[in-house]
Design a protein around this motif. Structure first.
Motif, short mmCIF file in Angstrom:
data_model
loop_
_atom_site.label_atom_id
_atom_site.label_comp_id
_atom_site.label_asym_id
_atom_site.label_seq_id
_atom_site.Cartn_x
_atom_site.Cartn_y
_atom_site.Cartn_z
N ARG A 19 0.84 -1.18 0.00
CA ARG A 19 0.00 0.00 0.00
C ARG A 19 0.88 1.24 0.00
O ARG A 19 1.64 1.46 0.94
N LEU A 20 0.79 2.00 -1.07
CA LEU A 20 1.53 3.25 -1.18
C LEU A 20 0.70 4.40 -0.64
O LEU A 20 -0.52 4.41 -0.78
N SER A 21 1.39 5.35 -0.05
CA SER A 21 0.74 6.57 0.42
C SER A 21 1.45 7.77 -0.16
O SER A 21 2.65 7.72 -0.44
N CYS A 22 0.71 8.84 -0.34
CA CYS A 22 1.28 10.10 -0.80
C CYS A 22 0.68 11.22 0.04
O CYS A 22 -0.52 11.49 -0.06
N ALA A 23 1.52 11.84 0.86
CA ALA A 23 1.07 12.92 1.72
C ALA A 23 1.33 14.25 1.02
O ALA A 23 2.45 14.52 0.60
N ALA A 24 0.29 15.08 0.93
CA ALA A 24 0.38 16.34 0.20
C ALA A 24 0.33 17.53 1.16
O ALA A 24 -0.32 17.47 2.20
N SER A 25 1.02 18.59 0.77
CA SER A 25 0.97 19.84 1.53
C SER A 25 1.31 20.99 0.62
O SER A 25 1.90 20.81 -0.45
N GLY A 26 0.90 22.19 1.02
CA GLY A 26 1.25 23.40 0.28
C GLY A 26 0.28 23.79 -0.80
O GLY A 26 0.52 24.76 -1.53
N PHE A 27 -0.81 23.07 -0.95
CA PHE A 27 -1.85 23.43 -1.91
C PHE A 27 -3.18 22.86 -1.41
O PHE A 27 -3.22 22.07 -0.47
N THR A 28 -4.26 23.26 -2.07
CA THR A 28 -5.60 22.83 -1.64
C THR A 28 -5.87 21.44 -2.20
O THR A 28 -6.40 21.27 -3.31
#
Length: 116
Positions: A19-28
C-alpha cells in the motif's frame, strides 16, 4: 511550498501486496485530481490510476484494473494506492501526481520491486 511525499514502497514477492501513500501539503488538496504513475527502467512513465478531487470517480490503466485500488482521504491530504497480486512487471518507481487545470505537481517517487 508544495510537497508530495510518497511512502510504502519496498521489496515484495510475486503475488504479494503493498500500500503506497502520498502525503500532500502546500496546496488545496481537495481541489486537485490525484494520480499514481510509474516508470520502469528503460521505459516511459505511465499512468496507473486517477481519482477525482471529490474522490468519487476513478480510472485505471487496463493492466491494473482489478489488482490496484486508488483512494484518497481529503481530511488527511493523502492519496493511497493499494496494490494486490503484484507481478514482477509491476517493478517500477511509483510517482504521485496532483493536477488541476494546467497545474501539475509531482512527488519524488518510491521504488517498488517485485521479486522472489
Amino acid at each position: 511550498q508544495v510537497q508530495l511525499v510518497e511512502s510504502g514502497g519496498g521489496l515484495v514477492q510475486p503475488g504479494g501486496s503493498l500500500r503506497l501513500s502520498c502525503a500532500a501539503s502546500g496546496f488545496t488538496f481537495s481541489s486537485y485530481a490525484m494520480s499514481w504513475y510509474r516508470q520502469a527502467p528503460g521505459k516511459e512513465r505511465e499512468l496507473v490510476a486517477t481519482i477525482a478531487s471529490a474522490g468519487g470517480r476513478t480510472n485505471y490503466t487496463d493492466s491494473m484494473k482489478g489488482r490496484f485500488t486508488i483512494s484518497r482521504d481529503n481530511a488527511k491530504n493523502t492519496v493511497y494506492l493499494q496494490m494486490n497480486s503484484l507481478k514482477p512487471e509491476d517493478t517500477a518507481v511509483y510517482y504521485c501526481n496532483a493536477r488541476r487545470l494546467l497545474r501539475h505537481y509531482w512527488g519524488q517517487g518510491t521504488q517498488v520491486t517485485v521479486s522472489s
